[in-house]
Scaffold this motif. Structure first.
Motif, PDB file in Angstrom:
ATOM      1  N   THR A  94       0.866  -1.335  -0.075  1.00  0.00           N
ATOM      2  CA  THR A  94       0.015   0.044   0.133  1.00  0.00           C
ATOM      3  C   THR A  94       0.897   1.293  -0.008  1.00  0.00           C
ATOM      4  N   SER A  95       2.048   1.114   0.338  1.00  0.00           N
ATOM      5  CA  SER A  95       3.027   2.393   0.421  1.00  0.00           C
ATOM      6  C   SER A  95       3.729   2.614  -0.849  1.00  0.00           C
ATOM      7  N   LEU A  96       3.887   1.891  -1.818  1.00  0.00           N
ATOM      8  CA  LEU A  96       4.184   2.036  -3.163  1.00  0.00           C
ATOM      9  C   LEU A  96       3.048   2.625  -4.049  1.00  0.00           C
ATOM     10  N   ASN A  97       3.431   3.425  -4.995  1.00  0.00           N
ATOM     11  CA  ASN A  97       2.054   4.005  -5.840  1.00  0.00           C
ATOM     12  C   ASN A  97       2.156   2.952  -7.118  1.00  0.00           C
ATOM     13  N   PRO A  98       1.014   2.164  -7.271  1.00  0.00           N
ATOM     14  CA  PRO A  98       0.526   1.010  -8.150  1.00  0.00           C
ATOM     15  C   PRO A  98       0.686   1.534  -9.594  1.00  0.00           C
ATOM     16  N   VAL A  99       0.807   3.050  -9.651  1.00  0.00           N
ATOM     17  CA  VAL A  99       0.886   3.263 -11.422  1.00  0.00           C
ATOM     18  C   VAL A  99       2.013   3.998 -11.810  1.00  0.00           C
ATOM     19  N   LEU A 100       2.893   4.065 -11.023  1.00  0.00           N
ATOM     20  CA  LEU A 100       4.165   4.456 -11.048  1.00  0.00           C
ATOM     21  C   LEU A 100       5.499   3.398 -11.266  1.00  0.00           C
ATOM     22  N   ARG A 101       6.193   3.433 -12.291  1.00  0.00           N
ATOM     23  CA  ARG A 101       7.228   2.441 -12.278  1.00  0.00           C
ATOM     24  C   ARG A 101       8.157   2.430 -10.739  1.00  0.00           C
ATOM     25  N   VAL A 102       8.681   1.487 -10.645  1.00  0.00           N
ATOM     26  CA  VAL A 102       9.536   1.350  -9.225  1.00  0.00           C
ATOM     27  C   VAL A 102      10.875   2.302  -9.428  1.00  0.00           C
ATOM     28  N   GLY A 103      11.284   2.374 -10.554  1.00  0.00           N
ATOM     29  CA  GLY A 103      12.498   3.267 -10.821  1.00  0.00           C
ATOM     30  C   GLY A 103      12.253   4.776 -10.498  1.00  0.00           C
ATOM     31  N   GLU A 104      10.988   5.007 -11.124  1.00  0.00           N
ATOM     32  CA  GLU A 104      10.431   6.522 -11.078  1.00  0.00           C
ATOM     33  C   GLU A 104      10.392   6.881  -9.580  1.00  0.00           C
ATOM     34  N   THR A 141      13.893  -1.714 -12.798  1.00  0.00           N
ATOM     35  CA  THR A 141      13.549  -0.317 -12.548  1.00  0.00           C
ATOM     36  C   THR A 141      12.089   0.110 -13.406  1.00  0.00           C
ATOM     37  N   SER A 142      11.698  -0.397 -14.638  1.00  0.00           N
ATOM     38  CA  SER A 142      10.809  -0.192 -15.416  1.00  0.00           C
ATOM     39  C   SER A 142       9.762  -1.011 -14.961  1.00  0.00           C
ATOM     40  N   GLU A 143       9.630  -1.870 -14.105  1.00  0.00           N
ATOM     41  CA  GLU A 143       8.442  -2.577 -13.559  1.00  0.00           C
ATOM     42  C   GLU A 143       7.486  -1.928 -12.677  1.00  0.00           C
ATOM     43  N   TYR A 144       6.474  -2.364 -12.591  1.00  0.00           N
ATOM     44  CA  TYR A 144       5.507  -1.778 -11.493  1.00  0.00           C
ATOM     45  C   TYR A 144       5.338  -2.645 -10.417  1.00  0.00           C
ATOM     46  N   PRO A 145       4.948  -2.083  -9.108  1.00  0.00           N
ATOM     47  CA  PRO A 145       5.040  -2.773  -7.992  1.00  0.00           C
ATOM     48  C   PRO A 145       4.164  -4.024  -7.939  1.00  0.00           C
ATOM     49  N   HIS A 146       3.291  -4.288  -8.907  1.00  0.00           N
ATOM     50  CA  HIS A 146       2.597  -5.503  -8.709  1.00  0.00           C
ATOM     51  C   HIS A 146       3.256  -6.730  -9.347  1.00  0.00           C
ATOM     52  N   GLU A 147       4.394  -6.248  -9.845  1.00  0.00           N
ATOM     53  CA  GLU A 147       5.072  -7.185 -10.722  1.00  0.00           C
ATOM     54  C   GLU A 147       6.255  -7.814  -9.613  1.00  0.00           C
ATOM     55  N   PHE A 148       6.311  -6.997  -8.520  1.00  0.00           N
ATOM     56  CA  PHE A 148       7.492  -7.533  -7.341  1.00  0.00           C
ATOM     57  C   PHE A 148       6.580  -8.503  -6.412  1.00  0.00           C
ATOM     58  N   SER A 149       7.430  -9.344  -5.795  1.00  0.00           N
ATOM     59  CA  SER A 149       6.707 -10.164  -4.762  1.00  0.00           C
ATOM     60  C   SER A 149       6.839  -9.363  -3.292  1.00  0.00           C
ATOM     61  N   GLY A 150       6.255  -9.924  -2.475  1.00  0.00           N
ATOM     62  CA  GLY A 150       6.212  -9.097  -1.124  1.00  0.00           C
ATOM     63  C   GLY A 150       7.702  -8.810  -0.518  1.00  0.00           C
ATOM     64  N   GLY A 151       8.424  -9.779  -0.756  1.00  0.00           N
ATOM     65  CA  GLY A 151       9.947  -9.622  -0.163  1.00  0.00           C
ATOM     66  C   GLY A 151      10.688  -8.447  -0.962  1.00  0.00           C
ATOM     67  N   MET A 152      10.280  -8.492  -2.418  1.00  0.00           N
ATOM     68  CA  MET A 152      11.013  -7.906  -3.235  1.00  0.00           C
ATOM     69  C   MET A 152      10.547  -6.137  -2.986  1.00  0.00           C
ATOM     70  N   LYS A 153       9.119  -6.162  -2.701  1.00  0.00           N
ATOM     71  CA  LYS A 153       8.636  -4.621  -2.544  1.00  0.00           C
ATOM     72  C   LYS A 153       9.266  -4.164  -1.077  1.00  0.00           C
ATOM     73  N   GLN A 154       9.542  -5.045  -0.382  1.00  0.00           N
ATOM     74  CA  GLN A 154      10.080  -4.399   1.173  1.00  0.00           C
ATOM     75  C   GLN A 154      11.823  -4.113   0.648  1.00  0.00           C
ATOM     76  N   ARG A 155      12.310  -4.710  -0.350  1.00  0.00           N
ATOM     77  CA  ARG A 155      13.633  -4.254  -0.555  1.00  0.00           C
ATOM     78  C   ARG A 155      13.653  -2.798  -1.233  1.00  0.00           C
ATOM     79  N   VAL A 156      12.725  -2.876  -2.473  1.00  0.00           N
ATOM     80  CA  VAL A 156      12.225  -1.547  -2.829  1.00  0.00           C
ATOM     81  C   VAL A 156      12.030  -0.304  -1.821  1.00  0.00           C
ATOM     82  N   MET A 157      11.321  -0.590  -0.747  1.00  0.00           N
ATOM     83  CA  MET A 157      11.018   0.281   0.425  1.00  0.00           C
ATOM     84  C   MET A 157      12.563   0.745   0.832  1.00  0.00           C
TER      85      MET A 157
END
Length: 305
Positions: A94-104, A141-157
């Protein structure tokens, strides 16, 4: 933090989420803040970041590099957030913006605080993803948050929190909702990337706190009830709440604490833990105990400690 209070007015009364908190975090120290859900831990982190709704009433002092963060202007505070103090929020889904790429999302903070152009900020974002052990960072970096697993999302954070090289990191439940294997990987990662930084680790996971923290504070019903070195907390707990919390660990008997945490609107008179404490006396029911230093660096809020 000096006599820090964060209260919220509601139709039912005042929510005393953070009530008279006094503590300090040293350079390069990992300080653990432990307590049950709803005790005020996350509100304390958001108070430090000044990310509360306008209705919140905040008193006291938060001294950072000689300045009281409660008194600096909002433009100056925006410069502190991310660049000096970063917060790794719980629940990255819920913290990551679902419509923006992770790298952005990572690059946005870098451009804001470090003044890099779009291309250089993207390169730095790729570097940060690599630093938290995400493979093929330039592609991801060009992928969206929904393309990451829970653990990978935490790494992004974590990458977002570290992007501007802050000196203090507030990590709010960084292992919440992760399975045992992924949790171990995140603990190892946090240990590595925060070696030269101070960190306030907010958690209810005692196992995580035991692995990561130098000192630990126990929070109950909006206030601190005990803090000391991690070793003292685990080997010689003095407050009944601390002992009960430790007793709920599988290797210590898996015994739950009797009763429920009180409402932060309707707090008990006297010691806030006394309705759940089997050692409570009449004094505990009538008078609120002060935080007392019983040994060097070991503080506890209890008449019998």
């Amino acid at each position: 933090m000096i006599n820090l209070k964060t209260h919220f007015p509601t139709p039912d009364g005042i929510v005393r989420a953070v009530d008279r908190i006094d503590l300090s975090i040293r350079e390069k120290e990992t300080f653990g803040l432990i307590g049950e859900t709803g005790c005020g831990k996350t509100v304390l982190g958001l108070t430090i970041m000044r990310l509360l709704p306008p209705s919140a009433a905040v008193e006291g002092k938060i001294i950072y590099k000689g300045k009281n963060l409660l008194e600096v202007s909002e433009p100056e505070m925006r410069g502190v957030r991310g660049e000096e103090i970063a917060m790794i929020l719980q629940n990255p889904t819920t913290s990551l913006n679902p419509v923006l790429r992770v790298g952005e999302q990572i690059a946005e903070a870098i451009r804001l605080h470090q003044g890099l152009n779009k291309r250089d900020a993207k390169e730095k974002a790729i570097e940060m993803l690599g630093s938290v052990r995400i493979s093929s960072p330039s592609r991801r970096t060009s992928e969206y948050p929904h393309e990451f697993s829970g653990g990978m999302k935490q790494r992004v954070m974590i990458a977002m929190g570290l992007a501007c090289d802050p000196s203090l990191i507030i990590a709010d439940e960084p292992t919440k909702g992760l399975d045992v294997t992924i949790k171990a990987q995140i603990i190892e990662l946090i240990t590595k990337v925060t070696e030269e930084k101070a960190m306030l680790l907010i958690t209810h996971d005692l196992g995580v706190a035991m692995e990561l923290c130098d000192r630990i504070a126990l929070m109950y019903a909006g206030e601190l009830v005990e803090y000391a070195t991690a070793r003292e907390i685990f080997d010689d707990p003095l407050h009944p709440y601390t002992r009960g919390f430790l007793g709920s660990l599988p290797n210590r008997g898996l015994v739950p604490i009797h009763g429920m945490s009180p409402s932060l609107i309707d707090l008990p008179r006297g010691c806030r833990f006394h309705p759940r404490c089997k050692h409570a006396t009449e004094a505990c029911r009538r008078k609120h105990p002060d935080m007392v230093e019983v040994e060097a660096g070991h503080f506890v809020r209890c008449f019998d400690a």
